[in-house]
Design a protein around this motif. Structure first.
Motif, PDB file in Angstrom:
ATOM      1  N   LEU A 179       0.849  -1.186   0.000  1.00  0.00           N
ATOM      2  CA  LEU A 179       0.000   0.000   0.000  1.00  0.00           C
ATOM      3  C   LEU A 179       0.882   1.234   0.000  1.00  0.00           C
ATOM      4  N   PRO A 180       0.615   2.166  -0.875  1.00  0.00           N
ATOM      5  CA  PRO A 180       1.406   3.402  -0.837  1.00  0.00           C
ATOM      6  C   PRO A 180       1.104   4.195   0.436  1.00  0.00           C
ATOM      7  N   PRO A 181       2.059   4.994   0.915  1.00  0.00           N
ATOM      8  CA  PRO A 181       1.866   5.746   2.157  1.00  0.00           C
ATOM      9  C   PRO A 181       0.672   6.698   2.137  1.00  0.00           C
ATOM     10  N   SER A 182       0.172   7.047   0.976  1.00  0.00           N
ATOM     11  CA  SER A 182      -0.952   7.979   0.903  1.00  0.00           C
ATOM     12  C   SER A 182      -2.288   7.328   1.277  1.00  0.00           C
ATOM     13  N   LEU A 183      -2.358   6.010   1.298  1.00  0.00           N
ATOM     14  CA  LEU A 183      -3.605   5.330   1.632  1.00  0.00           C
ATOM     15  C   LEU A 183      -3.711   5.084   3.127  1.00  0.00           C
ATOM     16  N   PRO A 184      -4.937   5.140   3.681  1.00  0.00           N
ATOM     17  CA  PRO A 184      -5.101   4.971   5.121  1.00  0.00           C
ATOM     18  C   PRO A 184      -4.670   3.603   5.633  1.00  0.00           C
ATOM     19  N   GLY A 185      -4.751   2.583   4.823  1.00  0.00           N
ATOM     20  CA  GLY A 185      -4.373   1.254   5.260  1.00  0.00           C
ATOM     21  C   GLY A 185      -2.883   1.090   5.489  1.00  0.00           C
ATOM     22  N   HIS A 186      -2.100   2.048   5.059  1.00  0.00           N
ATOM     23  CA  HIS A 186      -0.644   1.967   5.211  1.00  0.00           C
ATOM     24  C   HIS A 186      -0.231   2.122   6.674  1.00  0.00           C
ATOM     25  N   ARG A 187      -0.991   2.900   7.437  1.00  0.00           N
ATOM     26  CA  ARG A 187      -0.641   3.112   8.848  1.00  0.00           C
ATOM     27  C   ARG A 187      -0.956   1.859   9.655  1.00  0.00           C
ATOM     28  N   THR A 188      -0.155   1.615  10.653  1.00  0.00           N
ATOM     29  CA  THR A 188      -0.391   0.484  11.533  1.00  0.00           C
ATOM     30  C   THR A 188      -1.470   0.839  12.551  1.00  0.00           C
ATOM     31  N   ARG A 189      -1.981  -0.173  13.246  1.00  0.00           N
ATOM     32  CA  ARG A 189      -2.956   0.092  14.302  1.00  0.00           C
ATOM     33  C   ARG A 189      -2.342   0.959  15.381  1.00  0.00           C
ATOM     34  N   ALA A 190      -1.082   0.716  15.691  1.00  0.00           N
ATOM     35  CA  ALA A 190      -0.409   1.509  16.722  1.00  0.00           C
ATOM     36  C   ALA A 190      -0.297   2.971  16.295  1.00  0.00           C
ATOM     37  N   ALA A 191      -0.001   3.219  15.023  1.00  0.00           N
ATOM     38  CA  ALA A 191       0.101   4.597  14.531  1.00  0.00           C
ATOM     39  C   ALA A 191      -1.259   5.295  14.574  1.00  0.00           C
ATOM     40  N   ARG A 192      -2.315   4.574  14.219  1.00  0.00           N
ATOM     41  CA  ARG A 192      -3.659   5.159  14.277  1.00  0.00           C
ATOM     42  C   ARG A 192      -4.047   5.456  15.725  1.00  0.00           C
ATOM     43  N   PHE A 193      -3.684   4.568  16.639  1.00  0.00           N
ATOM     44  CA  PHE A 193      -3.975   4.781  18.052  1.00  0.00           C
ATOM     45  C   PHE A 193      -3.238   6.014  18.570  1.00  0.00           C
ATOM     46  N   ASP A 194      -1.970   6.150  18.193  1.00  0.00           N
ATOM     47  CA  ASP A 194      -1.190   7.333  18.588  1.00  0.00           C
ATOM     48  C   ASP A 194      -1.866   8.617  18.111  1.00  0.00           C
ATOM     49  N   GLU A 195      -2.400   8.592  16.896  1.00  0.00           N
ATOM     50  CA  GLU A 195      -3.100   9.761  16.362  1.00  0.00           C
ATOM     51  C   GLU A 195      -4.355  10.085  17.170  1.00  0.00           C
ATOM     52  N   GLN A 219      11.103  15.975  37.218  1.00  0.00           N
ATOM     53  CA  GLN A 219      10.304  15.087  36.380  1.00  0.00           C
ATOM     54  C   GLN A 219       8.969  15.742  36.060  1.00  0.00           C
ATOM     55  N   PRO A 220       8.598  15.827  34.795  1.00  0.00           N
ATOM     56  CA  PRO A 220       7.283  16.388  34.466  1.00  0.00           C
ATOM     57  C   PRO A 220       6.174  15.382  34.778  1.00  0.00           C
ATOM     58  N   ALA A 221       4.969  15.887  34.892  1.00  0.00           N
ATOM     59  CA  ALA A 221       3.805  15.002  35.041  1.00  0.00           C
ATOM     60  C   ALA A 221       3.689  14.174  33.768  1.00  0.00           C
ATOM     61  N   ARG A 222       3.148  12.972  33.916  1.00  0.00           N
ATOM     62  CA  ARG A 222       3.075  12.080  32.758  1.00  0.00           C
ATOM     63  C   ARG A 222       1.747  11.346  32.749  1.00  0.00           C
ATOM     64  N   VAL A 223       1.130  11.280  31.590  1.00  0.00           N
ATOM     65  CA  VAL A 223      -0.101  10.525  31.388  1.00  0.00           C
ATOM     66  C   VAL A 223       0.213   9.424  30.375  1.00  0.00           C
ATOM     67  N   VAL A 224      -0.095   8.188  30.745  1.00  0.00           N
ATOM     68  CA  VAL A 224       0.169   7.043  29.871  1.00  0.00           C
ATOM     69  C   VAL A 224      -1.153   6.366  29.544  1.00  0.00           C
ATOM     70  N   VAL A 225      -1.368   6.074  28.271  1.00  0.00           N
ATOM     71  CA  VAL A 225      -2.548   5.334  27.806  1.00  0.00           C
ATOM     72  C   VAL A 225      -2.040   3.985  27.313  1.00  0.00           C
ATOM     73  N   TYR A 226      -2.710   2.915  27.753  1.00  0.00           N
ATOM     74  CA  TYR A 226      -2.307   1.564  27.376  1.00  0.00           C
ATOM     75  C   TYR A 226      -3.131   1.093  26.189  1.00  0.00           C
ATOM     76  N   ARG A 227      -2.455   0.918  25.057  1.00  0.00           N
ATOM     77  CA  ARG A 227      -3.115   0.669  23.790  1.00  0.00           C
ATOM     78  C   ARG A 227      -3.895  -0.645  23.743  1.00  0.00           C
ATOM     79  N   ARG A 228      -3.293  -1.748  24.108  1.00  0.00           N
ATOM     80  CA  ARG A 228      -3.946  -3.045  23.945  1.00  0.00           C
ATOM     81  C   ARG A 228      -5.207  -3.189  24.801  1.00  0.00           C
ATOM     82  N   PRO A 229      -5.189  -2.817  26.088  1.00  0.00           N
ATOM     83  CA  PRO A 229      -6.439  -2.916  26.855  1.00  0.00           C
ATOM     84  C   PRO A 229      -7.553  -2.019  26.316  1.00  0.00           C
ATOM     85  N   VAL A 230      -7.187  -0.839  25.820  1.00  0.00           N
ATOM     86  CA  VAL A 230      -8.207   0.070  25.271  1.00  0.00           C
ATOM     87  C   VAL A 230      -8.773  -0.520  23.984  1.00  0.00           C
ATOM     88  N   GLU A 231      -7.903  -1.003  23.102  1.00  0.00           N
ATOM     89  CA  GLU A 231      -8.385  -1.601  21.848  1.00  0.00           C
ATOM     90  C   GLU A 231      -9.273  -2.816  22.111  1.00  0.00           C
TER      91      GLU A 231
END
Length: 137
Positions: free
Chosen positions: A19-35, A87-99
């Motif tokens: 898939l060329p990078p211009s198509l939405p399917g090119h991004r991984t699930r992790a990349a979409r989650f980060d977005e 140390q700055p404050a930090r918020v962490v989101v866990y991808r697999r449990p949310v998905e």
């Protein structure tokens, strides 16, 4: 000296991406989650910018195996770590449990937003409804 390789060992030629990078399917699930996390954080920054400036937002695949002392019950979807000296404050989101809990893409978007809102609310010492009126609870 050999020149650039024009063909693979079976003579088919160089292969390109499926898939060329211009198509939405090119991004991984992790990349979409980060977005999705970045969109949720961007929304909160517009409203709470001065209060959350310097806060780091991160995505990890799964939570560590040792729960925090205040956590009871199931697997956490996110965590908030208050700032400390140097140390700055930090918020962490866990991808697999949310998905795993999301039914579809729209539900995933809402769930990511709610997890980020809950953690920022905890960080600010406010209720999630105060932080974002669209909070679904």
């Amino acid at each position: 000296m050999l020149g650039p390789r024009r063909r693979d060992r079976r003579g088919r030629g160089l292969r390109g991406p499926l898939l060329p990078p211009s198509l939405p399917g090119h991004r991984t699930r992790a990349a979409r989650f980060d977005e999705l996390v970045l969109e949720a954080v961007g929304r909160l920054e517009r409203r709470w910018g001065p209060q959350i400036v310097g806060t780091e937002f991160a995505v990890e695949d799964v939570p560590p195996s040792e729960p925090a002392p205040w956590e009871t019950g199931g697997v956490p979807l996110g965590r908030c770590f208050p700032g400390d000296v140097g140390q700055p404050a930090r918020v962490v989101v866990y991808r697999r449990p949310v998905e795993t809990r999301a039914v579809d893409e729209a539900d995933l978007t809402d769930l990511v937003r709610d997890v980020v809102v809950e953690q920022v609310a905890h960080l600010l010492g406010r209720s999630p409804d105060d932080v974002d009126p669209r909070f679904g609870g």
